[in-house]
Design a protein around this motif. Structure first.
Motif, mmCIF file in Angstrom:
data_model
loop_
_atom_site.group_PDB
_atom_site.id
_atom_site.type_symbol
_atom_site.label_atom_id
_atom_site.label_comp_id
_atom_site.label_asym_id
_atom_site.label_seq_id
_atom_site.Cartn_x
_atom_site.Cartn_y
_atom_site.Cartn_z
ATOM 1 N N GLU A 1 0.830 -1.170 0.145
ATOM 2 C CA GLU A 1 -0.168 0.063 -0.033
ATOM 3 C C GLU A 1 0.896 1.170 0.055
ATOM 4 O O GLU A 1 0.417 2.193 -0.571
ATOM 5 N N ARG A 2 1.968 1.165 0.722
ATOM 6 C CA ARG A 2 2.896 2.208 0.772
ATOM 7 C C ARG A 2 3.541 2.670 -0.698
ATOM 8 O O ARG A 2 3.676 3.873 -0.917
ATOM 9 N N VAL A 3 3.561 1.492 -1.220
ATOM 10 C CA VAL A 3 4.406 1.585 -2.482
ATOM 11 C C VAL A 3 3.116 2.246 -3.574
ATOM 12 O O VAL A 3 3.885 3.127 -4.506
ATOM 13 N N GLU A 4 2.227 1.832 -3.483
ATOM 14 C CA GLU A 4 1.102 2.406 -4.135
ATOM 15 C C GLU A 4 0.946 3.710 -4.153
ATOM 16 O O GLU A 4 0.220 4.623 -4.917
ATOM 17 N N ALA A 5 0.988 4.290 -2.806
ATOM 18 C CA ALA A 5 0.810 5.659 -2.552
ATOM 19 C C ALA A 5 2.079 6.687 -2.932
ATOM 20 O O ALA A 5 1.729 7.906 -2.994
ATOM 21 N N LEU A 6 3.099 6.011 -3.538
ATOM 22 C CA LEU A 6 4.267 6.957 -3.890
ATOM 23 C C LEU A 6 4.067 7.468 -5.105
ATOM 24 O O LEU A 6 3.108 7.135 -5.987
ATOM 25 N N ASP A 7 4.206 9.065 -5.371
ATOM 26 C CA ASP A 7 4.281 9.541 -6.621
ATOM 27 C C ASP A 7 5.194 9.134 -7.596
ATOM 28 O O ASP A 7 5.332 9.772 -8.954
ATOM 29 N N GLY A 8 6.449 8.518 -7.104
ATOM 30 C CA GLY A 8 7.685 8.192 -7.933
ATOM 31 C C GLY A 8 8.565 7.489 -7.238
ATOM 32 O O GLY A 8 8.390 6.936 -6.128
#
Length: 126
Positions: free
Chosen positions: A11-18
């Motif tokens: 979920e943290r990975v999916e929330a990244l912008d880049g």
């Protein structure tokens, strides 16, 4: 990592912008990398080398997909988001027995999240 920790990391990975180096290190540690120092780390075979970044590189994210899983990556029409689907097919049947998904700002991030979900599923079945 536990199954819950892996799913939270996805979920943290999916929330990244880049790309994000700290998150990349957390992801790679799930796949056996250790001793992070600058751009270097120790790979699962014990070799010290430049650590690939699955949050930045589609090739590196692809290397996290377990053997036997099929990958389908879709980039949206506006090219701002990526969706990755990982499928597990039982025998020669083309109907997936399992499907895991990732959706993020880039295809690499989406695939990285989906790969973490496969790792979480493996952890659950151990």
């Amino acid at each position: 990592m536990t199954q819950d920790e892996l799913l939270k990391l996805a979920e943290r990975v999916e929330a990244l912008d880049g790309p994000d180096r700290t998150t990349a290190e957390q992801v790679m540690s799930c796949f056996g990398w250790t001793n992070f120092s600058g751009p270097f780390a120790t790979d699962p075979a014990g070799n010290r080398k430049f650590m690939p970044d699955p949050t930045a590189s589609l090739d590196t994210a692809m290397s996290l997909v377990p053997e036997g899983w099929s990958v389908n990556i879709i980039r949206t029409a506006d090219s701002r988001f990526g969706n990755a689907n990982l499928y597990w097919f039982r025998d020669d049947n083309r109907i997936p027995a399992k499907k895991l998904h990732g959706s993020a700002a880039t295809p690499a991030l989406a695939l990285c999240a989906a790969a973490l979900r496969t790792k979480a599923q493996e952890t659950d079945s151990e």
